[in-house]
Design a protein around this motif. Structure first.
Motif, PDB file in Angstrom:
ATOM      1  N   ILE A  64       0.867  -1.179   0.000  1.00  0.00           N
ATOM      2  CA  ILE A  64       0.000   0.000   0.000  1.00  0.00           C
ATOM      3  C   ILE A  64       0.901   1.225   0.000  1.00  0.00           C
ATOM      4  CG2 ILE A  64      -1.795   1.285   1.220  1.00  0.00           C
ATOM      5  CD1 ILE A  64      -2.580  -1.408   2.551  1.00  0.00           C
ATOM      6  N   LEU A  65       0.737   2.079  -0.992  1.00  0.00           N
ATOM      7  CA  LEU A  65       1.545   3.285  -1.101  1.00  0.00           C
ATOM      8  C   LEU A  65       0.728   4.492  -0.672  1.00  0.00           C
ATOM      9  CD1 LEU A  65       3.240   2.667  -4.577  1.00  0.00           C
ATOM     10  CD2 LEU A  65       4.072   2.010  -2.299  1.00  0.00           C
ATOM     11  N   VAL A  66       1.316   5.304   0.172  1.00  0.00           N
ATOM     12  CA  VAL A  66       0.686   6.534   0.651  1.00  0.00           C
ATOM     13  C   VAL A  66       1.516   7.697   0.152  1.00  0.00           C
ATOM     14  CG1 VAL A  66      -0.028   7.862   2.664  1.00  0.00           C
ATOM     15  CG2 VAL A  66      -0.150   5.354   2.712  1.00  0.00           C
ATOM     16  N   GLU A  67       0.958   8.428  -0.838  1.00  0.00           N
ATOM     17  CA  GLU A  67       1.702   9.502  -1.503  1.00  0.00           C
ATOM     18  C   GLU A  67       3.069   8.989  -1.961  1.00  0.00           C
ATOM     19  OE1 GLU A  67       1.482  12.689   1.411  1.00  0.00           O
ATOM     20  OE2 GLU A  67      -0.268  13.508   0.378  1.00  0.00           O
ATOM     21  N   GLY A  68       3.066   7.770  -2.491  1.00  0.00           N
ATOM     22  CA  GLY A  68       4.263   7.171  -3.054  1.00  0.00           C
ATOM     23  C   GLY A  68       5.145   6.421  -2.078  1.00  0.00           C
ATOM     24  N   LYS A  69       4.820   6.448  -0.787  1.00  0.00           N
ATOM     25  CA  LYS A  69       5.646   5.799   0.234  1.00  0.00           C
ATOM     26  C   LYS A  69       4.950   4.551   0.744  1.00  0.00           C
ATOM     27  CE  LYS A  69       8.165   6.759   4.508  1.00  0.00           C
ATOM     28  NZ  LYS A  69       8.519   7.797   5.522  1.00  0.00           N
ATOM     29  N   SER A  70       5.699   3.478   0.939  1.00  0.00           N
ATOM     30  CA  SER A  70       5.133   2.208   1.368  1.00  0.00           C
ATOM     31  C   SER A  70       4.628   2.275   2.801  1.00  0.00           C
ATOM     32  CB  SER A  70       6.170   1.098   1.250  1.00  0.00           C
ATOM     33  OG  SER A  70       5.675  -0.108   1.812  1.00  0.00           O
ATOM     34  N   LEU A  71       3.325   2.056   2.973  1.00  0.00           N
ATOM     35  CA  LEU A  71       2.744   1.997   4.315  1.00  0.00           C
ATOM     36  C   LEU A  71       3.254   0.763   5.054  1.00  0.00           C
ATOM     37  CD1 LEU A  71       0.632   3.072   6.376  1.00  0.00           C
ATOM     38  CD2 LEU A  71      -1.086   1.717   5.180  1.00  0.00           C
ATOM     39  N   CYS A  72       3.465  -0.321   4.317  1.00  0.00           N
ATOM     40  CA  CYS A  72       3.895  -1.582   4.921  1.00  0.00           C
ATOM     41  C   CYS A  72       5.301  -1.491   5.502  1.00  0.00           C
ATOM     42  CB  CYS A  72       3.825  -2.706   3.886  1.00  0.00           C
ATOM     43  SG  CYS A  72       2.178  -2.949   3.177  1.00  0.00           S
ATOM     44  N   LYS A  73       6.115  -0.569   5.004  1.00  0.00           N
ATOM     45  CA  LYS A  73       7.489  -0.434   5.482  1.00  0.00           C
ATOM     46  C   LYS A  73       7.634   0.636   6.561  1.00  0.00           C
ATOM     47  CE  LYS A  73       9.516  -2.036   1.131  1.00  0.00           C
ATOM     48  NZ  LYS A  73      10.370  -1.683  -0.034  1.00  0.00           N
ATOM     49  N   MET A  74       6.532   1.301   6.896  1.00  0.00           N
ATOM     50  CA  MET A  74       6.584   2.306   7.956  1.00  0.00           C
ATOM     51  C   MET A  74       6.742   1.636   9.314  1.00  0.00           C
ATOM     52  SD  MET A  74       3.588   5.026   6.928  1.00  0.00           S
ATOM     53  CE  MET A  74       3.572   5.869   5.345  1.00  0.00           C
ATOM     54  N   GLY A  75       7.459   2.312  10.218  1.00  0.00           N
ATOM     55  CA  GLY A  75       7.543   1.851  11.599  1.00  0.00           C
ATOM     56  C   GLY A  75       6.246   2.129  12.341  1.00  0.00           C
ATOM     57  N   ASP A  76       6.136   1.610  13.543  1.00  0.00           N
ATOM     58  CA  ASP A  76       4.897   1.752  14.311  1.00  0.00           C
ATOM     59  C   ASP A  76       4.524   3.211  14.544  1.00  0.00           C
ATOM     60  OD1 ASP A  76       4.647  -0.971  14.446  1.00  0.00           O
ATOM     61  OD2 ASP A  76       5.501  -1.155  16.463  1.00  0.00           O
ATOM     62  N   GLN A  77       5.504   4.044  14.875  1.00  0.00           N
ATOM     63  CA  GLN A  77       5.215   5.448  15.173  1.00  0.00           C
ATOM     64  C   GLN A  77       4.746   6.190  13.923  1.00  0.00           C
ATOM     65  OE1 GLN A  77       8.381   7.488  17.192  1.00  0.00           O
ATOM     66  NE2 GLN A  77       7.244   9.410  17.375  1.00  0.00           N
ATOM     67  N   GLU A  78       5.403   5.950  12.806  1.00  0.00           N
ATOM     68  CA  GLU A  78       5.016   6.618  11.567  1.00  0.00           C
ATOM     69  C   GLU A  78       3.644   6.151  11.100  1.00  0.00           C
ATOM     70  OE1 GLU A  78       7.038   7.749   7.242  1.00  0.00           O
ATOM     71  OE2 GLU A  78       7.837   6.100   8.431  1.00  0.00           O
ATOM     72  N   LYS A  79       3.371   4.866  11.248  1.00  0.00           N
ATOM     73  CA  LYS A  79       2.075   4.336  10.854  1.00  0.00           C
ATOM     74  C   LYS A  79       0.964   4.882  11.761  1.00  0.00           C
ATOM     75  CE  LYS A  79       2.065   0.170   9.326  1.00  0.00           C
ATOM     76  NZ  LYS A  79       2.105  -1.306   9.234  1.00  0.00           N
ATOM     77  N   SER A  80       1.265   5.028  13.036  1.00  0.00           N
ATOM     78  CA  SER A  80       0.303   5.600  13.971  1.00  0.00           C
ATOM     79  C   SER A  80      -0.024   7.044  13.592  1.00  0.00           C
ATOM     80  CB  SER A  80       0.855   5.536  15.398  1.00  0.00           C
ATOM     81  OG  SER A  80      -0.012   6.174  16.306  1.00  0.00           O
ATOM     82  N   TRP A  81       1.015   7.803  13.193  1.00  0.00           N
ATOM     83  CA  TRP A  81       0.797   9.187  12.756  1.00  0.00           C
ATOM     84  C   TRP A  81      -0.072   9.231  11.503  1.00  0.00           C
ATOM     85  CZ3 TRP A  81       1.127  13.924  14.579  1.00  0.00           C
ATOM     86  CH2 TRP A  81       1.088  14.989  13.682  1.00  0.00           C
TER      87      TRP A  81
END
Length: 227
Positions: A64-81
């Motif tokens: 899943i890309l969010v504005e071109g960035k992988s949501l799946c590769k986000m850390g917990d804090q970034e995903k929470s934000w």
């Protein structure tokens, strides 16, 4: 650039000794200004798909890309934000906190990440826009179904998200209130918020710009009769 884009996402659940595929290889793009309706029979995978887009669930396959960035590769804090700031979520169930007032319920997302101020002014503006500012000091148990829907919408908009995801926002309310809620959603969309709405009510589809059908975990660019 797309706001959200999915690449062959799959979500599986284990039932007994068998895998059940709730979302099966879905490719999807949400652009700025979209107002997308998703229809489909119960059990077709709609709510699971919304939870994947919102970052509540992780796909077993795909990305899943969010504005071109992988949501799946986000850390917990970034995903929470991401969940708290970029996405506004209106759940299918009436998920208010019964021990908090209407104003406190709307302000709640404001405190999930550090922000300046107390959010009272923003929450009051949203409640006024929803036409229920006079109920700010009451508790959810005293509200009608339509008033509760407005509280959930205000709460979802508290942190000025780019995307509003709503799962059956007009379920269990009368036809007059349904029109009022859909008009609010239309205004939210016109205020530069992209919308994804799951519904079983075909008479609300004219409010959106695109209709997709979920069937057996697959998302199709077509309409079909639903029951």
């Amino acid at each position: 650039m797309a706001i959200i884009e999915t690449k062959d996402i799959v979500k599986k659940y284990n039932r007994g000794n068998r895998d059940f595929i709730a979302v099966n290889g879905v490719n999807f793009t949400l652009e700025e200004g979209d107002f997308i309706h998703i229809i489909g029979r119960s059990g077709s995978g709609k709510s699971t798909f919304l939870n994947l887009l919102a970052g509540i669930l992780d796909p077993d396959e795909g990305d899943i890309l969010v504005e071109g960035k992988s949501l799946c590769k986000m850390g917990d804090q970034e995903k929470s934000w991401y969940r708290n700031s970029m996405i506004g979520y209106v759940p299918q169930s009436l998920g208010t906190m019964p021990n908090l007032t209407v104003l406190e319920n709307v302000r709640l997302p404001y405190f999930l990440h550090h922000r300046q101020g107390d959010g009272v002014e923003r929450a009051s503006i949203l409640l006024d826009w929803m036409g229920i500012l006079h109920l700010k000091d009451t508790f959810p148990s005293t509200l009608s179904g339509g008033e509760l829907k407005r509280v959930l919408l205000a709460r979802a908009l508290m942190n000025s998200p780019k995307v509003l995801i709503a799962d059956e926002p007009t379920a269990d309310i009368d036809s007059e209130t349904t029109i009022e809620i859909m008009n609010l959603l239309k205004k939210i969309n016109e205020d530069s918020v992209s919308l994804i709405v799951v519904t079983h009510e075909l008479d609300t589809l004219s409010y959106g710009s695109r209709v997709l059908t979920m069937r057996d975990g697959k998302l199709k660019n077509e309409m079909e009769e639903i029951q």
